[in-house]
Design an enzyme around this catalytic site. Sequence first.
Site, short mmCIF file in Angstrom:
data_model
loop_
_atom_site.label_atom_id
_atom_site.label_comp_id
_atom_site.label_asym_id
_atom_site.label_seq_id
_atom_site.Cartn_x
_atom_site.Cartn_y
_atom_site.Cartn_z
N ASP A 190 0.81 -1.22 0.00
CA ASP A 190 0.00 0.00 0.00
C ASP A 190 0.84 1.27 0.00
O ASP A 190 0.44 2.30 0.56
CB ASP A 190 -0.97 0.01 1.19
CG ASP A 190 -1.91 -1.18 1.16
OD1 ASP A 190 -2.28 -1.59 0.05
OD2 ASP A 190 -2.26 -1.68 2.25
N HIS B 162 -5.06 -1.49 -5.51
CA HIS B 162 -4.27 -0.36 -6.03
C HIS B 162 -5.24 0.77 -6.38
O HIS B 162 -6.06 0.63 -7.28
CB HIS B 162 -3.45 -0.79 -7.25
CG HIS B 162 -2.39 -1.80 -6.92
ND1 HIS B 162 -1.54 -2.32 -7.86
CD2 HIS B 162 -2.04 -2.37 -5.75
CE1 HIS B 162 -0.70 -3.18 -7.27
NE2 HIS B 162 -0.99 -3.23 -5.99
P1 GDP Z 1 -0.79 0.38 -3.53
O1 GDP Z 1 -1.44 -0.87 -3.07
O2 GDP Z 1 0.68 0.40 -3.31
O3 GDP Z 1 -1.16 0.75 -4.95
O4 GDP Z 1 -1.38 1.54 -2.60
P2 GDP Z 1 -2.92 1.74 -2.20
O5 GDP Z 1 -3.66 2.27 -3.37
O6 GDP Z 1 -3.45 0.52 -1.52
O7 GDP Z 1 -2.78 2.81 -1.05
C1 GDP Z 1 -2.27 4.08 -1.29
C2 GDP Z 1 -3.37 5.11 -0.96
O8 GDP Z 1 -2.80 6.39 -0.83
C3 GDP Z 1 -4.41 5.25 -2.05
O9 GDP Z 1 -5.64 5.55 -1.46
C4 GDP Z 1 -3.92 6.43 -2.88
O10 GDP Z 1 -4.97 7.15 -3.54
C5 GDP Z 1 -3.32 7.29 -1.80
N1 GDP Z 1 -2.18 8.10 -2.21
C6 GDP Z 1 -1.15 7.77 -3.05
N2 GDP Z 1 -0.22 8.74 -3.07
C7 GDP Z 1 -0.67 9.71 -2.24
C8 GDP Z 1 -0.12 10.95 -1.80
O11 GDP Z 1 0.96 11.37 -2.19
N3 GDP Z 1 -0.87 11.67 -0.89
C9 GDP Z 1 -2.06 11.21 -0.42
N4 GDP Z 1 -2.70 11.98 0.47
N5 GDP Z 1 -2.59 10.06 -0.81
C10 GDP Z 1 -1.89 9.31 -1.69
P1 IMO Z 2 -1.13 -4.13 -2.33
O1 IMO Z 2 -0.71 -4.68 -3.65
C1 IMO Z 2 -1.33 -4.62 1.97
C2 IMO Z 2 -1.08 -8.73 3.42
C3 IMO Z 2 -2.20 -9.32 4.24
C4 IMO Z 2 -1.41 -10.29 5.09
C5 IMO Z 2 -0.35 -10.82 4.13
C6 IMO Z 2 -0.73 -12.13 3.46
O2 IMO Z 2 -2.36 -3.31 -2.37
O3 IMO Z 2 0.02 -3.49 -1.63
P2 IMO Z 2 -2.38 -12.77 1.49
O4 IMO Z 2 -3.85 -12.49 1.30
O5 IMO Z 2 -1.50 -12.17 0.45
O6 IMO Z 2 -2.08 -14.22 1.74
O7 IMO Z 2 -2.02 -12.03 2.89
O8 IMO Z 2 -0.18 -9.81 3.16
N1 IMO Z 2 -1.49 -8.20 2.10
C7 IMO Z 2 -1.51 -6.89 1.81
N2 IMO Z 2 -1.28 -5.82 2.59
N3 IMO Z 2 -1.54 -4.46 0.64
C8 IMO Z 2 -1.70 -5.52 -0.17
O9 IMO Z 2 -1.65 -5.42 -1.49
C9 IMO Z 2 -1.76 -6.82 0.41
N4 IMO Z 2 -1.90 -8.09 -0.07
C10 IMO Z 2 -1.74 -8.91 0.98
O10 IMO Z 2 -2.85 -8.34 5.00
O11 IMO Z 2 -0.72 -9.60 6.10
MG MG Z 3 -2.93 -1.48 -1.82
#
Ligand code: GDP
Ligand code: IMO
Ligand code: MG
Length: 437
Positions: free
Chosen positions: A13, A41
Amino acid sequence: MSVIAVVGAQWGDEGKGRVVDYLADEADLVIRYGGGNNAGHTVVNPHGHFKLHLIPSGIFYPGTRNLLGNGVVIHPPALVAELDELAKAGFDCDNLLISDRAHLVMPYHVLLDQLEERERGAKKLGTTSRGIGPAYVDKVARRGIRIVDLMEPDVFRARLDAALPRIGRMVDAHRGADDELDAAIVQATDAGQIASAYLAAGERLASHVVDGQAVVDEALERGQRILLEGQLGTMRDIDWGVYPYVTSSSPIPGGASLGAGLPAVRIDRVLGVAKAYTTAVGAGPLPTELTDADGEALRGRGVEYGTSTGRPRRCGWYDAVAVRFSVRLAGYSSIALTKLDVLDGFDRLLIARAYRDPADGREWSTVPASTSVYERLEPMYEELPGWQTDTTACRSWDALPPNARGYVERLEELAGVPISHVSVGPERAQMIVRTSD
Ligand code: GDP
Ligand code: IMO
Ligand code: MG
């Protein structure tokens, strides 16, 4: 640079989707190389606000092809649901390709994921319950079912029939415990129901299915620009993460080569994505975790709730040890630092530059293999002054408040690689680029 891997440098994340959406403007091909719909994502762009689980984050550019690589595990009904969601938003996703070698997540994988978590009791891993672990187990055990099998109904049915008796024996011990579970077991092991749902999804997906390696090969041959989109982060890598609190694939660039079907030497650049602080979903050690008002403030301002599961993310200060560990494993050319704006308004910011073992006073500058040791390590913090200025409108390095620049420079020093991008908001334009190489 023609091939760039975008890799999570922490516990997931970090904003990989956001960074890929930003970079994909200039990419011909975006490839997801691992994981499944455990990913969430989030992409915020001029078309709207999207939560992607399987579909690569370059999907919003019609001229960019997006490949689900062989290393991804695909739950066909979930993928169809995601395509339906995007269709509602006006994206027909003709630019989505699916590798014929990708493995399937079956309904019984989802069930087994849930049953295994139940059995772990207090030692739960906190998985996303999407069947990811059991799907990779079957792949490695050489009994998985692949997209290519789904394209041949007789082969699919035969492989399903071969798999189910074993699954039946595995879930036998859980039968009769409660009615809801009994119903779930019946549903997840019913050959007829599974075949009709999966073959219907297969028909929907068929036009997207390709020989992934041939697509990659041709793109390389033509000198096209390729982005490799990671899932999760180093600290949850099957080999290098905080075992057993890990996922079942390899988010690091080694995993990208395998999971995309692209020779490792063809990766020109690796961009690590790190958040300006730390978050994690799921269990396991998290040395800088905050359970106080600062942790609440990070969660509130950063809207730190899981994209896939809605779980509140655990939040803490930036952990420079974990990121440096990731730099060593992944060989980042540079880092994209996200969510700097979430720190706007803090009086002071802490950075863990090392850990200390309270048992023997030993200082740790890396992540120990032993999870029980890691659980007791305490962060050794240094403190930097915050900035009381809104950074969300900053579009250049010089426009950032001096203390924000100082914070980024200190993280850069601790990581040992340049921070090339600084993100100050979720929207595509809220990105500061420091170098242009
Ligand atoms: P990923 O799984 O690595 O793609 O990340 P996620 O989408 O799960 O989590 C990142 C969150 O932060 C999302 O809700 C994005 O919209 C938000 N986000 C990404 N970059 C920024 C930033 O620079 N500032 C803020 N406030 N939010 C961001
Ligand atoms: P993105 O791509 C955050 C975590 C779960 C758990 C561990 C194993 O959005 O970064 P799984 O379901 O993969 O067997 O769970 O990994 N986990 C994530 N945490 N972002 C994710 O994906 C995750 N995908 C799995 O919470 O700790
Ligand atoms: Mg994510």
